[in-house]
Design a protein around this motif. Structure first.
Motif, mmCIF file in Angstrom:
data_model
loop_
_atom_site.group_PDB
_atom_site.id
_atom_site.type_symbol
_atom_site.label_atom_id
_atom_site.label_comp_id
_atom_site.label_asym_id
_atom_site.label_seq_id
_atom_site.Cartn_x
_atom_site.Cartn_y
_atom_site.Cartn_z
ATOM 1 N N ASN A 259 0.867 -1.170 0.000
ATOM 2 C CA ASN A 259 0.000 0.000 0.000
ATOM 3 C C ASN A 259 0.903 1.218 0.000
ATOM 4 O OD1 ASN A 259 -1.638 2.217 0.863
ATOM 5 N ND2 ASN A 259 -3.111 0.793 1.748
ATOM 6 N N ASP A 260 0.732 2.085 -0.984
ATOM 7 C CA ASP A 260 1.634 3.221 -1.142
ATOM 8 C C ASP A 260 1.474 4.287 -0.061
ATOM 9 O OD1 ASP A 260 3.024 2.257 -3.322
ATOM 10 O OD2 ASP A 260 1.631 3.102 -4.783
ATOM 11 N N SER A 261 0.545 4.079 0.875
ATOM 12 C CA SER A 261 0.435 5.032 1.978
ATOM 13 C C SER A 261 1.630 4.944 2.909
ATOM 14 C CB SER A 261 -0.838 4.752 2.791
ATOM 15 O OG SER A 261 -0.711 3.540 3.524
ATOM 16 N N ASP A 262 2.342 3.791 2.868
ATOM 17 C CA ASP A 262 3.526 3.578 3.710
ATOM 18 C C ASP A 262 3.210 3.643 5.191
ATOM 19 O OD1 ASP A 262 5.151 3.416 1.364
ATOM 20 O OD2 ASP A 262 5.110 5.590 1.274
ATOM 21 N N GLU A 263 1.965 3.329 5.550
ATOM 22 C CA GLU A 263 1.622 3.286 6.969
ATOM 23 C C GLU A 263 2.440 2.208 7.676
ATOM 24 O OE1 GLU A 263 -2.267 2.644 9.906
ATOM 25 O OE2 GLU A 263 -2.428 2.203 7.755
ATOM 26 N N PHE A 264 2.641 1.088 6.990
ATOM 27 C CA PHE A 264 3.389 -0.026 7.568
ATOM 28 C C PHE A 264 4.709 -0.204 6.831
ATOM 29 C CE2 PHE A 264 -0.855 -0.736 9.037
ATOM 30 C CZ PHE A 264 -0.677 -1.231 10.320
ATOM 31 N N GLY A 265 5.774 -0.392 7.613
ATOM 32 C CA GLY A 265 7.088 -0.574 7.026
ATOM 33 C C GLY A 265 7.480 -2.034 6.894
ATOM 34 N N LEU A 266 6.993 -2.877 7.800
ATOM 35 C CA LEU A 266 7.387 -4.276 7.820
ATOM 36 C C LEU A 266 6.184 -5.171 7.590
ATOM 37 C CD1 LEU A 266 9.857 -4.264 10.865
ATOM 38 C CD2 LEU A 266 10.289 -3.656 8.461
ATOM 39 N N LEU A 267 6.442 -6.382 7.095
ATOM 40 C CA LEU A 267 5.398 -7.342 6.750
ATOM 41 C C LEU A 267 4.397 -7.481 7.902
ATOM 42 C CD1 LEU A 267 5.152 -9.292 4.180
ATOM 43 C CD2 LEU A 267 5.760 -11.100 5.797
ATOM 44 N N THR A 268 3.123 -7.482 7.561
ATOM 45 C CA THR A 268 2.061 -7.512 8.562
ATOM 46 C C THR A 268 1.397 -8.893 8.636
ATOM 47 O OG1 THR A 268 0.302 -6.887 7.033
ATOM 48 C CG2 THR A 268 1.580 -5.094 8.033
ATOM 49 N N SER A 269 0.478 -9.053 9.597
ATOM 50 C CA SER A 269 -0.287 -10.300 9.691
ATOM 51 C C SER A 269 -1.117 -10.524 8.425
ATOM 52 C CB SER A 269 -1.208 -10.254 10.912
ATOM 53 O OG SER A 269 -2.136 -9.168 10.798
ATOM 54 N N HIS A 270 -1.665 -9.453 7.870
ATOM 55 C CA HIS A 270 -2.433 -9.516 6.623
ATOM 56 C C HIS A 270 -1.544 -9.994 5.473
ATOM 57 C CE1 HIS A 270 -3.656 -7.509 2.836
ATOM 58 N NE2 HIS A 270 -4.896 -7.700 3.234
ATOM 59 N N ASP A 271 -0.333 -9.470 5.399
ATOM 60 C CA ASP A 271 0.581 -9.839 4.316
ATOM 61 C C ASP A 271 1.041 -11.278 4.433
ATOM 62 O OD1 ASP A 271 0.350 -7.195 3.495
ATOM 63 O OD2 ASP A 271 2.129 -6.573 4.611
ATOM 64 N N GLU A 272 1.176 -11.770 5.660
ATOM 65 C CA GLU A 272 1.525 -13.179 5.841
ATOM 66 C C GLU A 272 0.464 -14.081 5.204
ATOM 67 O OE1 GLU A 272 4.151 -13.271 9.932
ATOM 68 O OE2 GLU A 272 1.977 -13.610 10.067
ATOM 69 N N LEU A 273 -0.792 -13.696 5.355
ATOM 70 C CA LEU A 273 -1.868 -14.493 4.763
ATOM 71 C C LEU A 273 -1.832 -14.412 3.240
ATOM 72 C CD1 LEU A 273 -4.833 -13.696 7.185
ATOM 73 C CD2 LEU A 273 -3.192 -15.578 7.271
ATOM 74 N N LEU A 274 -1.496 -13.242 2.691
ATOM 75 C CA LEU A 274 -1.372 -13.117 1.235
ATOM 76 C C LEU A 274 -0.321 -14.079 0.694
ATOM 77 C CD1 LEU A 274 -1.485 -9.243 0.627
ATOM 78 C CD2 LEU A 274 -3.378 -10.886 0.486
ATOM 79 N N LEU A 275 0.807 -14.193 1.388
ATOM 80 C CA LEU A 275 1.863 -15.099 0.944
ATOM 81 C C LEU A 275 1.419 -16.551 1.051
ATOM 82 C CD1 LEU A 275 4.935 -13.290 2.503
ATOM 83 C CD2 LEU A 275 4.616 -13.760 0.068
ATOM 84 N N GLN A 276 0.697 -16.891 2.109
ATOM 85 C CA GLN A 276 0.171 -18.247 2.230
ATOM 86 C C GLN A 276 -0.793 -18.555 1.095
ATOM 87 O OE1 GLN A 276 -0.409 -17.666 6.871
ATOM 88 N NE2 GLN A 276 -0.882 -19.757 6.299
ATOM 89 N N MET A 277 -1.628 -17.605 0.738
ATOM 90 C CA MET A 277 -2.568 -17.800 -0.361
ATOM 91 C C MET A 277 -1.827 -17.971 -1.680
ATOM 92 S SD MET A 277 -5.404 -14.958 0.786
ATOM 93 C CE MET A 277 -6.549 -15.269 -0.582
ATOM 94 N N LEU A 278 -0.830 -17.143 -1.915
ATOM 95 C CA LEU A 278 -0.098 -17.181 -3.178
ATOM 96 C C LEU A 278 0.514 -18.545 -3.438
ATOM 97 C CD1 LEU A 278 1.088 -15.623 -5.638
ATOM 98 C CD2 LEU A 278 3.040 -15.048 -4.174
ATOM 99 N N TYR A 279 1.035 -19.192 -2.391
ATOM 100 C CA TYR A 279 1.728 -20.469 -2.572
ATOM 101 C C TYR A 279 0.882 -21.668 -2.166
ATOM 102 C CZ TYR A 279 5.942 -18.311 -4.218
ATOM 103 O OH TYR A 279 6.845 -17.623 -4.998
ATOM 104 N N ASP A 280 -0.419 -21.452 -1.988
ATOM 105 C CA ASP A 280 -1.320 -22.580 -1.754
ATOM 106 C C ASP A 280 -1.348 -23.453 -3.013
ATOM 107 O OD1 ASP A 280 -3.973 -24.080 -1.702
ATOM 108 O OD2 ASP A 280 -4.031 -23.120 0.266
ATOM 109 N N LYS A 281 -1.222 -24.750 -2.841
ATOM 110 C CA LYS A 281 -1.102 -25.662 -3.989
ATOM 111 C C LYS A 281 -2.388 -25.755 -4.806
ATOM 112 C CE LYS A 281 2.518 -28.439 -1.809
ATOM 113 N NZ LYS A 281 3.564 -27.722 -2.546
ATOM 114 N N ARG A 282 -3.481 -25.267 -4.270
ATOM 115 C CA ARG A 282 -4.730 -25.273 -5.040
ATOM 116 C C ARG A 282 -4.729 -24.207 -6.130
ATOM 117 N NH1 ARG A 282 -8.531 -25.207 0.215
ATOM 118 N NH2 ARG A 282 -6.627 -24.196 0.992
ATOM 119 N N LEU A 283 -3.857 -23.227 -5.999
ATOM 120 C CA LEU A 283 -3.670 -22.218 -7.041
ATOM 121 C C LEU A 283 -2.450 -22.591 -7.872
ATOM 122 C CD1 LEU A 283 -4.277 -18.942 -4.981
ATOM 123 C CD2 LEU A 283 -5.852 -20.029 -6.607
ATOM 124 N N GLN A 284 -2.507 -22.292 -9.163
ATOM 125 C CA GLN A 284 -1.407 -22.643 -10.046
ATOM 126 C C GLN A 284 -0.982 -21.436 -10.877
ATOM 127 O OE1 GLN A 284 0.264 -25.575 -10.131
ATOM 128 N NE2 GLN A 284 -0.993 -26.157 -8.370
#
Length: 308
Positions: A259-284
């Motif tokens: 998010n270009d607002s730069d409110e957060f500098g380091l990976l968040t709990s929300h972003d951790e879930l995005l990474l889990q979703m990205l590499y879920d084997k059900r997605l290709q």
């Protein structure tokens, strides 16, 4: 066929207005292709002021989000679609421009081998600070994605396919020949963007992927050595995560570094879930948003425990 593309550049903002210029500095034009050559000492002072102003405005948070940043499974799915199925940059008349466009799901299939590379002029104490951010973050990315992710020794680049350069202004401007010899297919536009990086760009990442299968094959990030510690850590967090396949930003994603607002500098709990979703084997890799939507909507619900 392979393609090398700029994924994103971190342009941390301190407010809706640019920070005031130094006394000897004239305001930059809004549209700029190349910045004038400036000394590392000047840039260290400039970025230190940006970081200080950002902290005053509650930017660059490191808490990962909390009660003030709630999100639901519907919001998580919406943010994943915007960030994973859209590219931030487009090429128009051989120029890289900030223009969002739809893409297919893109991620690594082969193991990711990160390498941290410091320019000779980067002080040793600063290198150690960055190593202490880099090593645990690489391990964290591996745990979150379930993908084979590791680091190779700094001085033994053999096997590295994701290189993170931390360079001074002079070192970055001089790295053109190195890029030509190590990154096949790099375009003149990409070379120009790196060598003549705008002052409002703190870091940038490029990924190379096969057009026919959307497998990322190689990536490299460039981070300004003149940035203060927290801004360098923010660049490491954002660029390495984006280089795994989260290729866009969204103004609606919160709490998030995407998010270009730069409110957060380091990976968040929300972003951790995005990474889990990205590499879920059900997605290709290669799936369109329409093809993947029923799947990632279900994954988001599972990760959020079925919250409404």
């Amino acid at each position: 066929m392979t393609a090398l593309a700029a994924v994103a550049g971190c342009t941390l903002q301190t407010s809706t207005q640019a920070p005031p210029p130094l006394p000897s500095e004239q305001p930059l034009p809004q549209l700029i292709i190349a910045s004038p050559k400036e000394s590392s000492a000047y840039l260290r002072n400039y970025y230190a002021r940006i970081q200080a102003t950002g902290l005053v405005h509650d930017q660059l948070r490191t808490d990962g989000g909390g009660p003030d940043t709630p999100y639901t499974e519907a919001m998580l799915a919406r943010n994943f679609e915007r960030i994973a199925f859209n590219g931030e940059f487009s090429t128009i008349e051989e120029r890289r421009v900030l223009k969002e466009h739809a893409i297919k799901l893109t991620r690594w299939v082969k193991p990711v081998r990160f390498r941290l590379h410091f320019g000779n002029d980067v002080p040793e104490d600063q290198r150690e600070i960055d190593r202490q951010v880099f090593a645990p973050y690489i391990a964290r990315l591996g745990r979150l994605t379930g993908h084979p992710i590791s680091a190779v020794p700094e001085r033994i680049p053999l096997g590295a396919n994701f290189t993170v350069y931390i360079l001074t202004e002079d070192e970055r401007r001089a790295m053109g020949p190195t890029l030509r010899s190590t990154i096949s297919g790099i375009s003149a536009a990409d070379m120009h963007e790196i060598v003549n990086m705008r002052r409002d760009t703190q870091c940038v990442i490029f990924v190379r992927n096969r057009d026919d299968n959307n497998h990322i094959e190689r990536a490299f990030a460039i981070i300004r050595a003149e940035l203060p510690d927290l801004m360098r850590a923010a660049c490491l967090h954002e660029e390495l995560a984006q280089g795994l396949g989260l290729l866009n930003d969204s103004p609606l994603a919160r709490p998030s570094i995407f998010n270009d607002s730069d409110e957060f500098g380091l990976l968040t709990s929300h972003d951790e879930l995005l990474l889990q979703m990205l590499y879920d084997k059900r997605l290709q890799p290669g799936m369109t948003a329409d093809e993947a939507r029923p799947i990632f909507t279900k994954i988001a619900a599972e990760l959020m425990g079925g919250s409404a």
